[in-house]
Enzyme design. Sequence first.
Site, mmCIF file in Angstrom:
data_model
loop_
_atom_site.group_PDB
_atom_site.id
_atom_site.type_symbol
_atom_site.label_atom_id
_atom_site.label_comp_id
_atom_site.label_asym_id
_atom_site.label_seq_id
_atom_site.Cartn_x
_atom_site.Cartn_y
_atom_site.Cartn_z
ATOM 1 N N SER A 76 46.069 48.068 -15.665
ATOM 2 C CA SER A 76 45.613 47.580 -14.358
ATOM 3 C C SER A 76 44.509 48.462 -13.789
ATOM 4 C CB SER A 76 46.794 47.531 -13.387
ATOM 5 O OG SER A 76 47.438 48.793 -13.327
ATOM 6 N N ASN A 123 57.018 52.740 -9.429
ATOM 7 C CA ASN A 123 57.394 51.543 -8.667
ATOM 8 C C ASN A 123 57.305 51.784 -7.155
ATOM 9 O OD1 ASN A 123 57.841 50.519 -11.173
ATOM 10 N ND2 ASN A 123 60.080 50.484 -11.033
ATOM 11 N N THR A 126 37.247 13.354 19.821
ATOM 12 C CA THR A 126 38.525 13.167 19.123
ATOM 13 C C THR A 126 38.200 12.155 18.035
ATOM 14 O OG1 THR A 126 39.218 11.356 20.556
ATOM 15 C CG2 THR A 126 39.905 13.550 21.232
ATOM 16 N N SER A 139 15.258 24.065 0.085
ATOM 17 C CA SER A 139 15.564 23.408 -1.181
ATOM 18 C C SER A 139 14.386 23.624 -2.115
ATOM 19 C CB SER A 139 15.784 21.912 -0.942
ATOM 20 O OG SER A 139 15.514 21.197 -2.129
ATOM 21 N N LYS A 181 13.731 20.572 3.730
ATOM 22 C CA LYS A 181 15.140 20.894 3.989
ATOM 23 C C LYS A 181 15.361 22.279 4.571
ATOM 24 C CE LYS A 181 18.427 19.252 1.947
ATOM 25 N NZ LYS A 181 19.537 18.329 1.884
ATOM 26 N N ASN A 236 18.976 24.133 4.794
ATOM 27 C CA ASN A 236 20.399 23.945 4.508
ATOM 28 C C ASN A 236 21.252 25.043 5.129
ATOM 29 O OD1 ASN A 236 19.771 21.713 2.921
ATOM 30 N ND2 ASN A 236 19.423 22.993 1.102
ATOM 31 N N TYR A 266 61.866 45.800 -9.335
ATOM 32 C CA TYR A 266 60.482 45.671 -9.783
ATOM 33 C C TYR A 266 60.382 44.882 -11.088
ATOM 34 C CZ TYR A 266 55.795 46.847 -11.406
ATOM 35 O OH TYR A 266 54.504 46.769 -11.845
ATOM 36 N N GLN A 318 52.362 43.300 -10.645
ATOM 37 C CA GLN A 318 51.029 43.883 -10.807
ATOM 38 C C GLN A 318 49.941 42.832 -10.563
ATOM 39 O OE1 GLN A 318 50.243 46.929 -13.875
ATOM 40 N NE2 GLN A 318 49.027 45.383 -14.902
ATOM 41 N N LYS A 325 47.501 42.269 -7.052
ATOM 42 C CA LYS A 325 46.346 43.002 -6.523
ATOM 43 C C LYS A 325 45.026 42.244 -6.567
ATOM 44 C CE LYS A 325 48.808 46.933 -7.433
ATOM 45 N NZ LYS A 325 49.693 46.017 -8.194
HETATM 46 N N1 ARG Z 1 50.462 49.153 -12.297
HETATM 47 C C1 ARG Z 1 51.756 48.841 -11.796
HETATM 48 C C2 ARG Z 1 51.659 47.760 -10.709
HETATM 49 O O1 ARG Z 1 50.605 47.554 -10.211
HETATM 50 C C3 ARG Z 1 52.382 50.062 -11.217
HETATM 51 C C4 ARG Z 1 53.876 50.131 -11.381
HETATM 52 C C5 ARG Z 1 54.251 50.160 -12.796
HETATM 53 N N2 ARG Z 1 55.640 50.421 -12.988
HETATM 54 C C6 ARG Z 1 56.164 50.324 -14.180
HETATM 55 N N3 ARG Z 1 57.406 50.599 -14.274
HETATM 56 N N4 ARG Z 1 55.507 49.977 -15.220
HETATM 57 O O2 ARG Z 1 52.620 47.112 -10.384
#
Ligand code: ARG
Length: 460
Positions: free
Chosen positions: A24, A111, A156, A278, A284, A286, A318, A323, A326
Site C-alpha cells: 500500500s 492495525n 418549481t 470550443s 462558444k 462553455n 481487522y 486497506q 484509502k
Molecule cells: N497497510 C495496512 C492498511 O492500510 C496497514 C495494516 C496492516 N495490518 C496487517 N496486519 N497487515 O490497512
Amino acid sequence: MTNKMWGGRFSAGPAEIMGEINASIDFDQRLFAQDIAGSLAHCAMLADRDIISKSDAGEIKRGLEQVQSEIEAGSFTFSRGLEDIHMNVEARLAEIIGPAAGRLHTGRSRNDQIATDFKLYVRDVIGLLDDQLAGLQAGFVAQAERHAATIMPGFTHLQSAQPVTFGHHCLAYVEMLARDRGRFEDARRRLNQSPLGAAALAGTSFPIDREQTAKALGFDSPARNSLDAVSDRDFVLETLAAASICAIHLSRFAEEVVIWSSAQFRFISMSDKFSTGSSIMPQKRNPDAAELVRAKAGRIIGALTALMVVMKGLPLAYSKDMQEDKEPAFDALDNLSLAIAAMTGMVEDMEPVADTMRAAAAAGFSTATDLADWLVRVAGLPFRDAHHITGSLVALAEEKRCGLEDLSLADMQSVNKAITEDVFSVLSVESSVASRTSLGGTAPENVLSEAKNWKRALKD
Ligand code: ARG
C-alpha cells in the site's frame, strides 16, 4: 528472501504479484506525518512507563525526526517490499539508529497504527474543508448583499413559479453549506477517540497508558474497545457521507450555473477565467468548471459506495480489505476540496444579468399568486375561490396574449366584480418580492438583513 518484519515463520518470499496487490506504500506514504506523530507519542509513553529505556526512546525520537525530514525533503526511498508506510518508516529508523528501532513496536500493531494514522488524516482534512466551505459561504453572502433586490424568477419544476431575488437564491446555498459544515463537524467530534494501544485486536499485556497517547495526539479519549478500535471505519464512511451530500450541493449549483449561463437563459455572465472555448465553434463559451464540479459528485458518491460495500461483510476485527479504504477516500476528499475551490472562484466571478432575469421573472404570469392573495386580503374571498378566479384571469390574459398587469379593469371585473383598481398595485414583480416579508421570505429587506447576519456569523 523472507520478509524482515514478519517473515520469521516463512521459508520463502512472496510471489511477485503480491508486491502489486499487497503493498500500500504507493498511496499510504501520504500518511507519513501522521504515522510519525503516532510513533513519537507511542515512544514517549513507552519511556514514561519504563517499557523501554529513556536512552532508546531518545534515539528513536531522533531517528523518527530524521525520517520525517528525509521524507519532507524528497530524499527518502520508499520500498514496495516493505509494504506500507509503517514498515518503511521503521526500516529506515533501524538503518539510522540500529537495533533500538525494534523496540518502538512494543505494545502496538499496524492495525491500531493505521486506524490512528487515518483518523488523524481525516481530522486534518475536515479542518481544511471547513475553512474552504466558510470561504464559499462568504462568496455567496457577498453576492447576496450586492443583489438583495435583484429580481429573478423562482422556479418549481424548472417552470417560472414566483419572483424571488438573486440574493435570496444565493443565501439558500449558504444554508446548505452550513449544514454540510455541521455534518463534517459532527463526524470530526465522533471520530476523535484514539485507537492507539488497541494493538492487533485484543489490547496488550504491557502497562501502556492509552490516555497519554490519546492526549498527545489531540484525541478526546482512547477508544473503549480494542476490537472496535482496529476495525472501525465509520469515521471514513461518515466523512465520505458528509462529502457526498456536500458534493451534491455543489453539483446542484453547478447545474444552475450551466443553465443560467446558456444563451437561452443568459441569467449570469462568467468572466473568461471560468469559461473555455470550443476548438471548432468560435462562438462558444462553455461552463467547463461548473460541469466538472457537477461531475465530481459522481466520483465522491462512488467512493462512499465503494467503502460501504467493502465494509459490509467484514467480521471483526481487522481484515486486509480495509486497506482499500484509502485510495477512494483520498480521491474523494482531494476532489471535493478542488470542487469547493473552483466553485468559490465561480461564485465570486459570476455577474447576474439583471435585465434578462427581471424580464424572465415577469413572464409566465408569475404574480398570479399575488393576485389571488389580493382577492383574499382585500375582497375577503376564501383562498380556494380566489385561486379559481385568478385561474380564469390567467386564461383570459393568455387568450389576449398579454400579461396579467396588461388586462384592463373591465377585463378583470368581467371575471369578478369585487376587483378594483387597487389590484394593479400587487401585479409587478417588484411589489411581489417586496411583499414576501414572512420569516425566510424573499423580500429584499429580509435578504439584506440575513446577508448581514451571515457576514457577522462567518467573521466569528
Ligand atoms: N497497510 C495496512 C492498511 O492500510 C496497514 C495494516 C496492516 N495490518 C496487517 N496486519 N497487515 O490497512
